[in-house]
Design a protein around this motif. Sequence first.
Motif, PDB file in Angstrom:
ATOM      1  N   MET A  20      99.874  35.387  32.202  1.00  0.00           N
ATOM      2  CA  MET A  20     100.701  34.466  32.906  1.00  0.00           C
ATOM      3  C   MET A  20     101.191  33.313  32.076  1.00  0.00           C
ATOM      4  O   MET A  20     102.579  33.112  32.096  1.00  0.00           O
ATOM      5  CB  MET A  20      99.913  33.734  33.980  1.00  0.00           C
ATOM      6  N   ILE A  21     100.540  32.922  31.162  1.00  0.00           N
ATOM      7  CA  ILE A  21     101.127  31.930  30.102  1.00  0.00           C
ATOM      8  C   ILE A  21     102.022  32.398  29.184  1.00  0.00           C
ATOM      9  O   ILE A  21     102.839  31.983  28.681  1.00  0.00           O
ATOM     10  CB  ILE A  21      99.888  31.091  29.277  1.00  0.00           C
ATOM     11  N   GLN A  22     101.748  33.791  28.801  1.00  0.00           N
ATOM     12  CA  GLN A  22     102.532  34.421  27.880  1.00  0.00           C
ATOM     13  C   GLN A  22     103.868  34.477  28.572  1.00  0.00           C
ATOM     14  O   GLN A  22     104.964  34.534  28.035  1.00  0.00           O
ATOM     15  CB  GLN A  22     101.798  35.930  27.619  1.00  0.00           C
ATOM     16  N   LEU A  23     103.970  34.989  29.909  1.00  0.00           N
ATOM     17  CA  LEU A  23     105.087  34.997  30.624  1.00  0.00           C
ATOM     18  C   LEU A  23     105.704  33.974  30.784  1.00  0.00           C
ATOM     19  O   LEU A  23     107.055  33.836  30.839  1.00  0.00           O
ATOM     20  CB  LEU A  23     104.793  35.738  31.988  1.00  0.00           C
ATOM     21  N   ALA A  24     105.145  32.573  30.773  1.00  0.00           N
ATOM     22  CA  ALA A  24     105.663  31.472  30.863  1.00  0.00           C
ATOM     23  C   ALA A  24     106.222  31.123  29.719  1.00  0.00           C
ATOM     24  O   ALA A  24     107.179  30.299  29.656  1.00  0.00           O
ATOM     25  CB  ALA A  24     104.540  30.241  31.309  1.00  0.00           C
ATOM     26  N   ALA A  25     106.088  31.594  28.510  1.00  0.00           N
ATOM     27  CA  ALA A  25     106.385  31.390  27.325  1.00  0.00           C
ATOM     28  C   ALA A  25     107.933  32.160  26.895  1.00  0.00           C
ATOM     29  O   ALA A  25     108.496  31.612  26.008  1.00  0.00           O
ATOM     30  CB  ALA A  25     105.609  31.647  26.295  1.00  0.00           C
ATOM     31  N   VAL A  26     108.342  32.907  27.591  1.00  0.00           N
ATOM     32  CA  VAL A  26     109.691  33.552  27.550  1.00  0.00           C
ATOM     33  C   VAL A  26     110.679  33.014  28.295  1.00  0.00           C
ATOM     34  O   VAL A  26     110.592  32.361  29.185  1.00  0.00           O
ATOM     35  CB  VAL A  26     109.311  35.372  27.856  1.00  0.00           C
ATOM     36  N   ASP A  27     111.750  33.180  27.854  1.00  0.00           N
ATOM     37  CA  ASP A  27     112.866  32.714  28.358  1.00  0.00           C
ATOM     38  C   ASP A  27     112.978  32.914  29.964  1.00  0.00           C
ATOM     39  O   ASP A  27     112.610  34.324  30.206  1.00  0.00           O
ATOM     40  CB  ASP A  27     114.275  33.131  27.524  1.00  0.00           C
ATOM     41  N   SER A  28     113.655  32.199  30.765  1.00  0.00           N
ATOM     42  CA  SER A  28     113.672  32.445  32.207  1.00  0.00           C
ATOM     43  C   SER A  28     114.528  33.606  32.369  1.00  0.00           C
ATOM     44  O   SER A  28     115.610  33.705  31.660  1.00  0.00           O
ATOM     45  CB  SER A  28     114.106  31.184  32.804  1.00  0.00           C
ATOM     46  N   GLY A  29     114.120  34.680  33.104  1.00  0.00           N
ATOM     47  CA  GLY A  29     115.080  35.852  33.524  1.00  0.00           C
ATOM     48  C   GLY A  29     114.561  36.847  32.591  1.00  0.00           C
ATOM     49  O   GLY A  29     114.973  38.048  32.862  1.00  0.00           O
ATOM     50  N   ALA A  30     113.880  36.728  31.372  1.00  0.00           N
ATOM     51  CA  ALA A  30     113.666  37.759  30.520  1.00  0.00           C
ATOM     52  C   ALA A  30     112.391  38.605  31.190  1.00  0.00           C
ATOM     53  O   ALA A  30     111.478  38.211  31.595  1.00  0.00           O
ATOM     54  CB  ALA A  30     113.184  37.297  29.248  1.00  0.00           C
ATOM     55  N   LEU A  31     112.704  39.802  30.971  1.00  0.00           N
ATOM     56  CA  LEU A  31     111.458  40.931  31.540  1.00  0.00           C
ATOM     57  C   LEU A  31     110.629  41.066  30.331  1.00  0.00           C
ATOM     58  O   LEU A  31     111.165  41.403  29.168  1.00  0.00           O
ATOM     59  CB  LEU A  31     112.106  41.946  32.273  1.00  0.00           C
ATOM     60  N   VAL A  32     109.380  41.345  30.607  1.00  0.00           N
ATOM     61  CA  VAL A  32     108.387  41.646  29.760  1.00  0.00           C
ATOM     62  C   VAL A  32     107.769  42.948  30.216  1.00  0.00           C
ATOM     63  O   VAL A  32     106.975  43.084  31.138  1.00  0.00           O
ATOM     64  CB  VAL A  32     107.189  40.711  29.366  1.00  0.00           C
ATOM     65  N   LYS A  33     107.479  43.830  29.323  1.00  0.00           N
ATOM     66  CA  LYS A  33     106.917  45.100  29.578  1.00  0.00           C
ATOM     67  C   LYS A  33     105.575  44.863  29.454  1.00  0.00           C
ATOM     68  O   LYS A  33     104.901  44.188  28.811  1.00  0.00           O
ATOM     69  CB  LYS A  33     107.426  46.194  28.497  1.00  0.00           C
TER      70      LYS A  33
END
Length: 165
Positions: A20-33
């Motif tokens: 979740m922290i990794q997802l929080a660190a990406v740009d808003s709207g960016a999807l992570v596989k």
Amino acid sequence: MAQSVNMRMSAKAEYAVRAMIQLAAVDSGALVKTDDLAQAQGIPPQFLVDILSNLRADRLVRSHRGRDGGYELARPATEISIADVLRSIDGPLASVRDIGLGDLPYSGPTVSLTDVWRALRASMRSVLEETTLADVATGSLPRHVARLADDYRDQESKRHGAARS
């Protein structure tokens, strides 16, 4: 009979917080596989699929299908606490033998022990509920959390220093 307070964090919960922290660190709207998320945090991919399923069911993440699909936080990282993630995976933050604190069978000199467990739960909540994914991702922890961590580090270094003497 010894009472046990469950404060141990499962590997699944710890992985979920990291993801979740990794997802929080990406740009808003960016999807992570899933594979990218697993690789970034060293989480076994199949384990991560199960974790993301739990987080999606609790509406903490959203998934998007397709070649360009992936995962994103379901709401801003400033609105998701570490406690939200832990509860999604492991349930209540602290429990004593899965009995409500008001229902513990304490008597005589152990009556005050219920208040010790209440204080423990309150201190855990003050850290976990008041620290968001964004706080951790940006390294700007709430003041009281940073102070507790500093105090712990100081105590730890004193213990290690005393052990070396």
